[in-house]
Design an enzyme around this catalytic site. Structure first.
Site, PDB file in Angstrom:
ATOM      1  N   HIS A 152      32.967  30.796 -11.965  1.00 41.73           N
ATOM      2  CA  HIS A 152      34.347  30.565 -12.432  1.00 41.73           C
ATOM      3  C   HIS A 152      35.322  31.490 -11.680  1.00 41.73           C
ATOM      4  O   HIS A 152      36.379  31.056 -11.249  1.00 41.73           O
ATOM      5  CB  HIS A 152      34.470  30.851 -13.936  1.00 41.73           C
ATOM      6  CG  HIS A 152      33.637  29.971 -14.817  1.00 41.73           C
ATOM      7  ND1 HIS A 152      32.835  30.458 -15.825  1.00 41.73           N
ATOM      8  CD2 HIS A 152      33.489  28.619 -14.860  1.00 41.73           C
ATOM      9  CE1 HIS A 152      32.229  29.460 -16.448  1.00 41.73           C
ATOM     10  NE2 HIS A 152      32.597  28.333 -15.887  1.00 41.73           N
ATOM     11  N   LYS A 164      31.759  22.275 -28.041  1.00 41.94           N
ATOM     12  CA  LYS A 164      30.501  23.000 -27.877  1.00 41.94           C
ATOM     13  C   LYS A 164      30.493  24.186 -28.846  1.00 41.94           C
ATOM     14  O   LYS A 164      31.543  24.772 -29.107  1.00 41.94           O
ATOM     15  CB  LYS A 164      30.398  23.580 -26.460  1.00 41.94           C
ATOM     16  CG  LYS A 164      30.497  22.582 -25.328  1.00 41.94           C
ATOM     17  CD  LYS A 164      30.505  23.305 -23.984  1.00 41.94           C
ATOM     18  CE  LYS A 164      30.774  22.362 -22.835  1.00 41.94           C
ATOM     19  NZ  LYS A 164      30.969  23.054 -21.548  1.00 41.94           N
ATOM     20  N   ARG A 218      29.997  21.475  -8.866  1.00 41.23           N
ATOM     21  CA  ARG A 218      28.688  21.801  -8.300  1.00 41.23           C
ATOM     22  C   ARG A 218      28.070  20.490  -7.818  1.00 41.23           C
ATOM     23  O   ARG A 218      28.277  19.439  -8.457  1.00 41.23           O
ATOM     24  CB  ARG A 218      27.800  22.463  -9.364  1.00 41.23           C
ATOM     25  CG  ARG A 218      28.227  23.897  -9.666  1.00 41.23           C
ATOM     26  CD  ARG A 218      27.793  24.346 -11.028  1.00 41.23           C
ATOM     27  NE  ARG A 218      28.477  23.570 -12.063  1.00 41.23           N
ATOM     28  CZ  ARG A 218      28.401  23.837 -13.365  1.00 41.23           C
ATOM     29  NH1 ARG A 218      27.684  24.830 -13.785  1.00 41.23           N
ATOM     30  NH2 ARG A 218      29.043  23.081 -14.231  1.00 41.23           N
ATOM     31  N   SER A 231      27.384  28.780 -17.508  1.00 41.20           N
ATOM     32  CA  SER A 231      27.393  29.690 -18.663  1.00 41.20           C
ATOM     33  C   SER A 231      26.142  29.461 -19.525  1.00 41.20           C
ATOM     34  O   SER A 231      25.519  30.413 -20.001  1.00 41.20           O
ATOM     35  CB  SER A 231      28.639  29.452 -19.523  1.00 41.20           C
ATOM     36  OG  SER A 231      29.805  29.643 -18.775  1.00 41.20           O
TER      37      SER A 231
HETATM   38  P1  ADP Z   1      33.907  22.860 -19.687  1.00 42.04           P
HETATM   39  O1  ADP Z   1      33.501  22.978 -21.110  1.00 42.04           O
HETATM   40  O2  ADP Z   1      35.326  22.388 -19.483  1.00 42.04           O
HETATM   41  O3  ADP Z   1      32.935  22.157 -18.795  1.00 42.04           O
HETATM   42  P2  ADP Z   1      33.031  25.287 -18.386  1.00 42.04           P
HETATM   43  O4  ADP Z   1      33.393  26.665 -18.790  1.00 42.04           O
HETATM   44  O5  ADP Z   1      31.604  24.921 -18.487  1.00 42.04           O
HETATM   45  O6  ADP Z   1      33.988  24.383 -19.265  1.00 42.04           O
HETATM   46  O7  ADP Z   1      33.522  24.997 -16.899  1.00 42.04           O
HETATM   47  C1  ADP Z   1      34.873  25.010 -16.528  1.00 42.04           C
HETATM   48  C2  ADP Z   1      35.018  24.495 -15.105  1.00 42.04           C
HETATM   49  O8  ADP Z   1      34.333  25.352 -14.202  1.00 42.04           O
HETATM   50  C3  ADP Z   1      34.430  23.094 -14.863  1.00 42.04           C
HETATM   51  O9  ADP Z   1      35.227  22.425 -13.903  1.00 42.04           O
HETATM   52  C4  ADP Z   1      33.068  23.393 -14.287  1.00 42.04           C
HETATM   53  O10 ADP Z   1      32.583  22.330 -13.499  1.00 42.04           O
HETATM   54  C5  ADP Z   1      33.404  24.602 -13.449  1.00 42.04           C
HETATM   55  N1  ADP Z   1      32.223  25.427 -13.165  1.00 42.04           N
HETATM   56  C6  ADP Z   1      31.286  25.853 -14.031  1.00 42.04           C
HETATM   57  N2  ADP Z   1      30.348  26.604 -13.401  1.00 42.04           N
HETATM   58  C7  ADP Z   1      30.717  26.628 -12.093  1.00 42.04           C
HETATM   59  C8  ADP Z   1      30.144  27.214 -10.916  1.00 42.04           C
HETATM   60  N3  ADP Z   1      29.001  27.877 -10.962  1.00 42.04           N
HETATM   61  N4  ADP Z   1      30.793  27.045  -9.743  1.00 42.04           N
HETATM   62  C9  ADP Z   1      31.944  26.342  -9.705  1.00 42.04           C
HETATM   63  N5  ADP Z   1      32.526  25.745 -10.763  1.00 42.04           N
HETATM   64  C10 ADP Z   1      31.928  25.898 -11.941  1.00 42.04           C
END
Ligand code: ADP
Length: 162
Positions: A17, A41, A90, A128
């Site tokens: 992130h 979630k 990803r 995460s």
């Molecule tokens: P959400 O619940 O909206 O999916 P996340 O916190 O899981 O929230 O992810 C927020 C954003 O960050 C999403 O666009 C997700 O694809 C991106 N993301 C999550 N992990 C990574 C990573 N390792 N590299 C790049 N982008 C990521």
């Protein structure tokens, strides 16, 4: 002025992130990290904890702020004065979900564009959920999350076990 929102649950923020935020902050004038308050979630950290962890991790970026939001991301974008939604992609896991979400958002708000940044190679398998999962079994995740996140994560996992 180009303003964007980077929305997500961020439970907790990972180095993947932060990498997206660093790269997006060089591309736009101002970036608001929008931390979802009422996530569908079940989260390990409440919204205030998720915001503090993210804000500490990006404190070195002058044009980035971290704020909570609830409801539709397009409404939060408008509230923050953003015309772009930044998302991270990803290779294997995100394309279908992110395209559907981008198309749905465009259907509701044609004036807001979704911009996807490809995840750096070293963060392709980082999420995460995976961090929480392996940390719960004692794995060292200190190189996967910002330095300020590792301690609260380990403490929360220890508390959950008791
Ligand atoms: P959400 O619940 O909206 O999916 P996340 O916190 O899981 O929230 O992810 C927020 C954003 O960050 C999403 O666009 C997700 O694809 C991106 N993301 C999550 N992990 C990574 C990573 N390792 N590299 C790049 N982008 C990521």
């Amino acid at each position: 002025m180009a303003r964007a929102i980077y929305p997500g649950t961020f439970d907790p923020v990972t180095n993947g992130h932060v990498d997206i935020v660093e790269r997006a902050s060089h591309t736009v004038d101002h970036l608001t990290v929008g931390v979802v308050k009422d996530s569908l979630k079940r989260t390990m950290f409440n919204v205030d904890e998720r915001i503090i962890m993210f804000a500490d991790a990006v404190a070195h970026l002058a044009n980035v702020e971290v704020k909570p939001y609830s409801g539709l991301t397009i409404n939060a974008a408008r509230e923050f004065g953003a015309t772009m939604i930044v998302r991270g992609l990803r290779i294997t896991s995100d394309f279908e979900y992110e395209s559907e979400m981008a198309l749905m958002n465009r259907r509701m708000a044609e004036d807001i564009e979704t911009i996807c940044l490809f995840s750096a190679l070293e963060y392709q398998i980082l999420s995460s959920s995976r961090v929480k999962e392996v940390a719960a079994f004692g794995a060292d995740v200190s190189d996967l999350v910002p330095p300020n996140v590792w301690k609260p994560l380990v403490e929360r996992l220890a508390k959950q076990k008791t």
